[in-house]
Design a protein around this motif. Structure first.
Motif, PDB file in Angstrom:
ATOM      1  N   LEU A   1       0.810  -1.216   0.000  1.00 51.70           N
ATOM      2  CA  LEU A   1       0.000   0.000   0.000  1.00 51.70           C
ATOM      3  C   LEU A   1       0.842   1.265   0.000  1.00 51.70           C
ATOM      4  CD1 LEU A   1      -2.985  -0.933   2.371  1.00 51.70           C
ATOM      5  CD2 LEU A   1      -2.949  -0.821  -0.131  1.00 51.70           C
ATOM      6  N   ASN A   2       2.129   1.142   0.291  1.00 49.73           N
ATOM      7  CA  ASN A   2       2.989   2.332   0.262  1.00 49.73           C
ATOM      8  C   ASN A   2       3.480   2.678  -1.138  1.00 49.73           C
ATOM      9  OD1 ASN A   2       2.935   3.079   2.982  1.00 49.73           O
ATOM     10  ND2 ASN A   2       4.492   1.570   3.526  1.00 49.73           N
ATOM     11  N   VAL A   3       3.128   1.864  -2.110  1.00 47.76           N
ATOM     12  CA  VAL A   3       3.545   2.154  -3.481  1.00 47.76           C
ATOM     13  C   VAL A   3       3.073   3.556  -3.878  1.00 47.76           C
ATOM     14  CG1 VAL A   3       3.040   1.606  -5.896  1.00 47.76           C
ATOM     15  CG2 VAL A   3       3.702  -0.207  -4.321  1.00 47.76           C
ATOM     16  N   GLY A   4       3.976   4.318  -4.477  1.00 46.32           N
ATOM     17  CA  GLY A   4       3.630   5.653  -4.957  1.00 46.32           C
ATOM     18  C   GLY A   4       3.817   6.755  -3.953  1.00 46.32           C
ATOM     19  N   ARG A   5       4.110   6.436  -2.695  1.00 44.87           N
ATOM     20  CA  ARG A   5       4.306   7.476  -1.692  1.00 44.87           C
ATOM     21  C   ARG A   5       5.547   8.317  -1.969  1.00 44.87           C
ATOM     22  NH1 ARG A   5       2.232   8.135   3.402  1.00 44.87           N
ATOM     23  NH2 ARG A   5       0.433   6.839   3.928  1.00 44.87           N
ATOM     24  N   ASP A   6       6.524   7.737  -2.665  1.00 45.99           N
ATOM     25  CA  ASP A   6       7.777   8.446  -2.917  1.00 45.99           C
ATOM     26  C   ASP A   6       7.685   9.372  -4.114  1.00 45.99           C
ATOM     27  OD1 ASP A   6       7.451   6.375  -4.677  1.00 45.99           O
ATOM     28  OD2 ASP A   6       9.556   5.773  -4.715  1.00 45.99           O
ATOM     29  N   ARG A   7       6.500   9.460  -4.720  1.00 39.68           N
ATOM     30  CA  ARG A   7       6.309  10.320  -5.875  1.00 39.68           C
ATOM     31  C   ARG A   7       5.105  11.226  -5.643  1.00 39.68           C
ATOM     32  NH1 ARG A   7       5.791   5.502  -9.924  1.00 39.68           N
ATOM     33  NH2 ARG A   7       5.384   4.456  -7.936  1.00 39.68           N
ATOM     34  N   PRO A   8       5.087  12.382  -6.325  1.00 46.51           N
ATOM     35  CA  PRO A   8       3.928  13.272  -6.144  1.00 46.51           C
ATOM     36  C   PRO A   8       2.634  12.555  -6.515  1.00 46.51           C
ATOM     37  CG  PRO A   8       5.684  14.383  -7.346  1.00 46.51           C
ATOM     38  CD  PRO A   8       6.074  12.934  -7.255  1.00 46.51           C
ATOM     39  N   PRO A   9       1.537  12.867  -5.824  1.00 50.59           N
ATOM     40  CA  PRO A   9       0.264  12.219  -6.139  1.00 50.59           C
ATOM     41  C   PRO A   9      -0.140  12.472  -7.577  1.00 50.59           C
ATOM     42  CG  PRO A   9       0.112  13.498  -4.110  1.00 50.59           C
ATOM     43  CD  PRO A   9       1.422  13.847  -4.732  1.00 50.59           C
ATOM     44  N   ARG A  10      -0.644  11.448  -8.247  1.00 49.70           N
ATOM     45  CA  ARG A  10      -1.168  11.594  -9.597  1.00 49.70           C
ATOM     46  C   ARG A  10      -2.668  11.769  -9.469  1.00 49.70           C
ATOM     47  NH1 ARG A  10      -2.925   7.671 -12.976  1.00 49.70           N
ATOM     48  NH2 ARG A  10      -1.941   6.030 -11.765  1.00 49.70           N
ATOM     49  N   THR A  11      -3.129  13.029  -9.706  1.00 50.05           N
ATOM     50  CA  THR A  11      -4.545  13.328  -9.467  1.00 50.05           C
ATOM     51  C   THR A  11      -5.320  13.651 -10.716  1.00 50.05           C
ATOM     52  OG1 THR A  11      -4.017  15.654  -9.066  1.00 50.05           O
ATOM     53  CG2 THR A  11      -4.059  14.187  -7.165  1.00 50.05           C
ATOM     54  N   ASP A  12      -4.648  14.131 -11.776  1.00 53.36           N
ATOM     55  CA  ASP A  12      -5.398  14.458 -12.983  1.00 53.36           C
ATOM     56  C   ASP A  12      -4.463  14.418 -14.183  1.00 53.36           C
ATOM     57  OD1 ASP A  12      -3.898  16.844 -12.891  1.00 53.36           O
ATOM     58  OD2 ASP A  12      -5.496  17.850 -11.781  1.00 53.36           O
ATOM     59  N   GLY A  13      -5.026  14.614 -15.329  1.00 48.16           N
ATOM     60  CA  GLY A  13      -4.250  14.633 -16.553  1.00 48.16           C
ATOM     61  C   GLY A  13      -3.723  13.280 -16.964  1.00 48.16           C
ATOM     62  N   SER A  14      -4.146  12.232 -16.285  1.00 52.26           N
ATOM     63  CA  SER A  14      -3.658  10.892 -16.597  1.00 52.26           C
ATOM     64  C   SER A  14      -4.711  10.130 -17.361  1.00 52.26           C
ATOM     65  CB  SER A  14      -3.319  10.137 -15.298  1.00 52.26           C
ATOM     66  OG  SER A  14      -2.462  10.895 -14.487  1.00 52.26           O
ATOM     67  N   ARG A  15      -4.277   9.034 -17.896  1.00 53.57           N
ATOM     68  CA  ARG A  15      -5.201   8.195 -18.644  1.00 53.57           C
ATOM     69  C   ARG A  15      -6.269   7.639 -17.699  1.00 53.57           C
ATOM     70  NH1 ARG A  15      -1.690   4.804 -19.871  1.00 53.57           N
ATOM     71  NH2 ARG A  15      -0.961   5.940 -21.690  1.00 53.57           N
ATOM     72  N   THR A  16      -7.492   7.684 -18.113  1.00 55.51           N
ATOM     73  CA  THR A  16      -8.576   7.071 -17.355  1.00 55.51           C
ATOM     74  C   THR A  16      -8.909   5.725 -17.951  1.00 55.51           C
ATOM     75  OG1 THR A  16     -10.422   7.887 -18.667  1.00 55.51           O
ATOM     76  CG2 THR A  16      -9.521   9.396 -17.034  1.00 55.51           C
ATOM     77  N   GLU A  17      -9.679   4.961 -17.178  1.00 54.13           N
ATOM     78  CA  GLU A  17     -10.003   3.644 -17.685  1.00 54.13           C
ATOM     79  C   GLU A  17     -10.874   3.714 -18.924  1.00 54.13           C
ATOM     80  OE1 GLU A  17     -11.632   5.096 -15.444  1.00 54.13           O
ATOM     81  OE2 GLU A  17     -13.546   4.191 -14.923  1.00 54.13           O
ATOM     82  N   ASP A  18     -11.618   4.827 -19.098  1.00 52.03           N
ATOM     83  CA  ASP A  18     -12.448   4.940 -20.290  1.00 52.03           C
ATOM     84  C   ASP A  18     -11.622   5.192 -21.550  1.00 52.03           C
ATOM     85  OD1 ASP A  18     -15.083   4.567 -19.256  1.00 52.03           O
ATOM     86  OD2 ASP A  18     -14.801   6.449 -18.190  1.00 52.03           O
TER      87      ASP A  18
END
Length: 1016
Positions: free
Chosen positions: A996-1013
């Motif tokens: 569950l700690n995966v990604g803590r060392d990087r800035p949160p990815r909140t937008d502008g990313s690929r969505t499942e759609d």
């Protein structure tokens, strides 16, 4: 003298005659169960409907005086009895209940098991052609039969199939002309369906219905004959059969152990308790599906659900607001029937019969919506019930006060008996059945008219149709949703080719739910959005339930009537998405995209022997796009014929396993096959049942444990990886303390006295005492040793109040009104494995509390911010220049310097001053999901006031503790088999519990990313 002698002789002669007649009557009484003349029989003709009750002069046949005496003995006051039930007809062929059970209905000290209920109805069927019994399509979750009984004139029951055919034709006016319908209405009969004891502690209806069936079959008064003439009565003796039998167990335990603590009814059915009457939207329970299938077989004009709570008899209409998708005729019919019963019972001097001021009439999640949602009448009683079969003194609360809707209120204090309850229910329902029989054409015409108006909906008020696009991400969930509609009798089509509606294109295979069909209203009320005005009366239950949003499935409301001309094909069987395994010349791995399809969780456990990794970022391979969380199954990690191992499970899942020759360079970690526990208390198992429903349905293994296991197991981590604690009411102290350790042990287990307790999901020699402080310490050790604890909604208070977590507090709001609704949430940190498979936003179910506050820097409380996104109250900015998002400007002063950018986890100077209380960055709470930041876009469906208290609040917070995590949910992700779109928040947490700690060392990815759609 001769004349005198003659008179004496005449007197002697007359005396002899009278004596002979008396002896003859005594002989008749012996032969016919001690016969007495009936006191009264209410006139049957509609012309007498407005007259007060009078004694009938018509012969009604002999009565069972011994049984009648018992009725009077068990009734505490004469005004709790009417002339309809103060006697019982006698029969030398058909046994009354006491002849089979050994006691009269309503006798103190007696509650009847379902096997004996069924035994009695089968005896009726054997002895009279006026009674038939049937078995419902499905057994209960614990393997017991549910019975349906039909009672009516023998000539009607001989033509039962014909009358079913008539009501089916009236239910679908597309298949008959108005002239044909008139003929059918003249020939047809009304099915009036009385359903007993969906709520197991409400015990009286199961007893009453036996006597009702006997009376309807045997009595020859004009009143009862009138009912048999035009009405076929359907009876469900006990709807929740498992709970009924366990309720009788608890009562028998009480009688066998006077003075000892009695176990509460911890389990009703296998899964849920009181909420079995909130399954009308999900149809997760066998009893709900049985009711739906029975309705669609018989099409009864009236379904009457028998409940017990408020005094003395409430007959349903509701306070409003009424469900906005119902035909107004239905609401009129609620009132017509209710006020007929009130008037007739009041004429007879019965106190406390009323309507309106209880329940609202808004949500369609109740069982009786199998009728209301299908152009019939769904209604219910609430009578005063003691739960047990003991007579006791009762105090009546606010309902004893006179009001405009209750001019004849209950008395403030009363001695109440089971027989009183029986009398009230039976008298009122007989009055309703008689009224319906005398007006049978009216009710059948209304049934037909409501069906016609439903078919006209598409071209009248609209919409024309609902479309479920076939090119969306969760096609398996979409198919499951339309199958639910089909279960409810709603017709679903698939379009044959791509269609265009205005500026929207829908591909071939998209589902269309036309609104020109008989059950258009049921479909529309489920798929549409709801708005509940906060100024309306306080809601009785949920206020929003939009099906597509809760399942995270896209649905489109179409008002353009031309869509109905599109080429389409009616589904004649359930929709099914077949999964596929593609091949490649030299594959190195198979990829299964993560779209938060719930069958992906099933697949992981079916493939538990395979090593499967999860991608930690979105990626592309073989010309296709894949989401973070995508399953990566490498041939090098899984020897043997991997294609063959995948083919069956993947086909069943409806997913796609895509073979690729080359894997991109994407970070990944191995997915666990976690050992999961679902935790329950002994005070309430209501909500954990909904979690168990989903885990069982999706074939996800788990261990069901009580809080006593938590208390008595110091080494929880050796047994479990994940412990889920579904919602339980009360304060943290009440939940932890459990049932007080007072008096003698209170068992919940099978025995000679309580055989049905042993069939339930769990047992205990003593259910007193909760997890206690020792259990809290065991939970803390479990988490520190690497386990994941998932408390849901109110249970998060344990983690906060007992210090399992730091940096998270729970706030109280005085202004928020957010009762059981659907709200927009945004993923604050999409790098968290909990967010795998989801788009940027997710509709979630939330009900008023809790409101989390995450402290900046992970301190003990207060503040805003926090890892992964803000936890502030979202109160906006001061009134001033610009817009909501512009900075404030103070005139005559220099602009404030912008805040310095800090690296993730870096402390401010102020935080360093309190460094002793600050949590290291790697242990700070991580907000994964939060409510929308704009109050205007927060509400999807339901009600909202004081939304500023909910804006931007954390919904899912991941708090590292030692080597493990506490993942806290403000929303309920598994609510009443309705929130399928949120399930994978739980499943992601479990599958990735050790990463569950995966990604803590990087800035949160909140937008502008690929969505499942984007990855269809």
């Amino acid at each position: 003298m001769k004349a005198k002698m003659s008179l004496q002789n005449l007197r002697i002669f007359l005396l002899t005659i009278v004596t002979a007649l008396a002896l003859w009557q005594v002989s008749l009484r012996v032969q016919a169960q001690k016969v007495e003349k009936p006191k009264t029989a209410h006139p049957a003709s509609a012309g007498n409907a407005d007259k007060p009750p009078v004694t009938s002069k018509a012969a009604a046949g002999p009565n069972n005086s011994e049984y009648g005496a018992k009725v009077k003995e068990y009734t505490t006051e004469s005004y709790f009895m009417t002339e309809l039930v103060d006697h019982l007809p006698a029969s030398d062929k058909v046994p009354s209940p006491d002849k089979i059970l050994g006691y009269a209905v309503g006798a103190p000290g007696h509650l009847t098991y379902t096997k004996d209920l069924y035994r009695y109805y089968r005896e009726l069927e054997k002895t009279t052609p006026r009674v038939r019994t049937f078995i419902a399509p499905e057994k209960s979750e614990e393997g017991k039969e549910q019975m349906l009984v039909a009672v009516g004139d023998e000539a009607l029951l001989a033509k039962l199939d014909r009358y079913k055919e008539i009501t089916a034709k009236l239910a679908d006016p597309r298949k008959v002309t108005d002239a044909e319908a008139e003929q059918l209405i003249g020939e047809g009969k009304v099915f009036y369906w009385a359903s007993g004891s969906i709520h197991s502690p409400e015990t009286g209806s199961c007893e009453m219905l036996m006597e009702l069936a006997y009376r309807l079959a045997v009595e020859e008064s004009p009143f009862i004959q009138a009912i048999r003439k035009n009405v076929i009565v359907l009876i469900t003796p006990a709807l929740e059969v498992d709970g009924r039998d366990r309720m009788v167990d608890t009562y028998n335990y009480r009688k066998a152990n006077p003075g000892k603590g009695v176990p509460p009814l911890v389990y009703w059915g296998k899964y849920v308790a009181h909420d079995n009457n909130r399954d009308g939207l999900g149809m997760a329970l066998a009893l709900s599906r049985n009711q739906m299938k029975t309705f669609l077989e018989y099409h009864p004009a009236i379904l009457h659900d028998l409940h017990e709570s408020v005094p003395f008899l409430y007959t349903s209409t509701g306070t409003g607001p009424y469900n906005a998708w119902l035909d107004p005729i239905v609401i009129d019919e609620w009132n017509v029937l209710a006020y007929h019963e009130i008037e007739e019972m009041t004429k007879r001097g019965v106190p406390g019969v009323w309507t309106h001021g209880f329940y609202d009439g808004w949500a369609p999640n109740y069982m009786f919506y199998v009728a209301n949602g299908h152009n019939a009448i769904g209604r219910f009683y609430e009578t005063f019930g003691n739960s047990v079969a003991d007579t006791m003194d009762r105090t009546v609360g606010a309902q004893s006060q006179r009001d405009w809707f209750r001019p004849n209120p209950p008395q403030p204090r009363v001695k109440w008996s089971l027989r009183n309850n029986v009398n009230m229910q039976e008298s009122a329902i007989l009055l309703a059945m008689n009224f319906v029989s005398n007006n049978k054409d009216r009710f059948l015409k209304n049934f037909y008219l409501k069906s016609k108006r439903s078919v006209a909906k598409a071209t009248n008020e609209g919409p024309a149709a609902w479309v479920v696009p076939g090119d969306q991400a969760r096609v398996v969930e979409a198919a499951d949703m339309v199958n639910l509609l089909r279960l409810m009798g709603v017709e679903v089509h698939q379009v044959d080719k791509e269609i265009t509606v205005k500026d929207q294109k829908f591909p071939a295979g998209s589902y269309m739910i036309r609104m020109d069909q008989p059950y258009s209203r049921m479909a529309d009320m489920l798929l549409d959005t709801q708005y509940y005005n906060v100024n309306d009366p306080a809601p009785y239950d949920d206020t929003g339930w939009t099906l597509g949003a809760l399942r995270n499935v896209k649905t489109v409301r179409v008002t353009d009537k031309s869509v109905l001309q599109s080429p389409m094909t009616l589904l004649t069987q359930d929709a099914k998405v077949a999964g596929t395994v593609t091949k490649a010349p030299a594959p190195t791995a198979y990829l299964i995209n993560h779209n938060a399809e719930n069958t992906l969780m099933t697949l992981r456990f079916k493939l538990k022997d395979l090593k499967i990794a999860a991608a930690e970022e979105p990626f592309e391979a073989g010309g296709q796009k894949f989401n973070a969380g995508t399953f990566i199954i490498k041939l090098s990690d899984n020897p043997g014929d991997l294609n063959q191992k995948l083919s069956g499970p993947v086909a069943d899942s409806g997913l796609k396993a895509i073979a690729v020759e080359k894997l991109p360079d994407v970070k990944s970690h191995l997915l666990a096959v976690p050992h999961i526990a679902i935790l329950h208390t002994w005070t309430n198992t209501q909500n954990d049942g909904w979690f168990r429903v989903e885990f069982d349905r999706l074939q996800v293994p788990y261990t069901y444990i009580s809080d006593q296991v938590i208390r008595n197991t110091p080494n929880l981590r050796e047994k479990f990886d994940v412990i889920i604690f579904p919602p339980v009411g009360g304060s943290a102290q009440v939940i932890v303390g459990g049932i007080p350790m007072r008096g003698a042990p209170i068992p919940w287990k099978g025995s000679d006295v309580t055989p049905n307790m042993g069939i339930g999901p769990d047992q205990s020699d003593d259910i007193r005492g909760g997890m206690t402080l020792r259990g809290v310490l065991n939970l803390q050790k479990f988490v520190e040793d690497g386990g994941v604890f998932i408390p849901i909604t109110n249970c998060t208070r344990i983690a906060v109040d007992y210090g399992l977590v730091s940096g998270v507090s729970i706030q109280e709001s005085r202004t928020l009104q957010a009762r059981g609704s659907v709200y927009n949430a945004t993923f604050a940190d999409r790098r968290s494995p909990i967010a795998y498979g989801y788009a940027e936003t997710l509709p979630i179910y939330f009900n008023q509390a809790p409101l989390f506050q995450v402290a900046a820097g992970g301190g003990p409380g207060g503040g805003g911010g926090g890892e992964g996104g803000g936890g502030g109250a979202g109160v906006g900015r001061p009134s001033g220049r610009g817009t909501l998002t512009d900075p404030d400007v103070v005139q005559g002063m220099p602009l404030a310097e912008p805040a310095q950018q800090r690296r993730p986890g870096e402390l401010t100077d102020e935080q360093r001053l309190q460094q002793a209380f600050a949590t290291p960055p790697e242990l700070r709470p991580r907000i994964v999901l939060r409510f929308a930041s704009d109050e205007k876009s927060l509400l999807i469906s339901g009600m909202l006031a004081g939304g500023s208290d909910l804006v931007n609040k954390p919904a899912v917070v991941d708090v590292p503790v030692g080597q493990g995590h506490v993942v806290m949910f403000a929303n309920n992700p598994m609510w009443r088999h309705q929130t399928q779109g949120s399930f994978f928040l739980i499943f992601n947490t479990a599958l990735n519990y050790d990463h569950l700690n995966v990604g803590r060392d990087r800035p949160p990815r909140t937008d502008g990313s690929r969505t499942e759609d984007d990855n269809k």
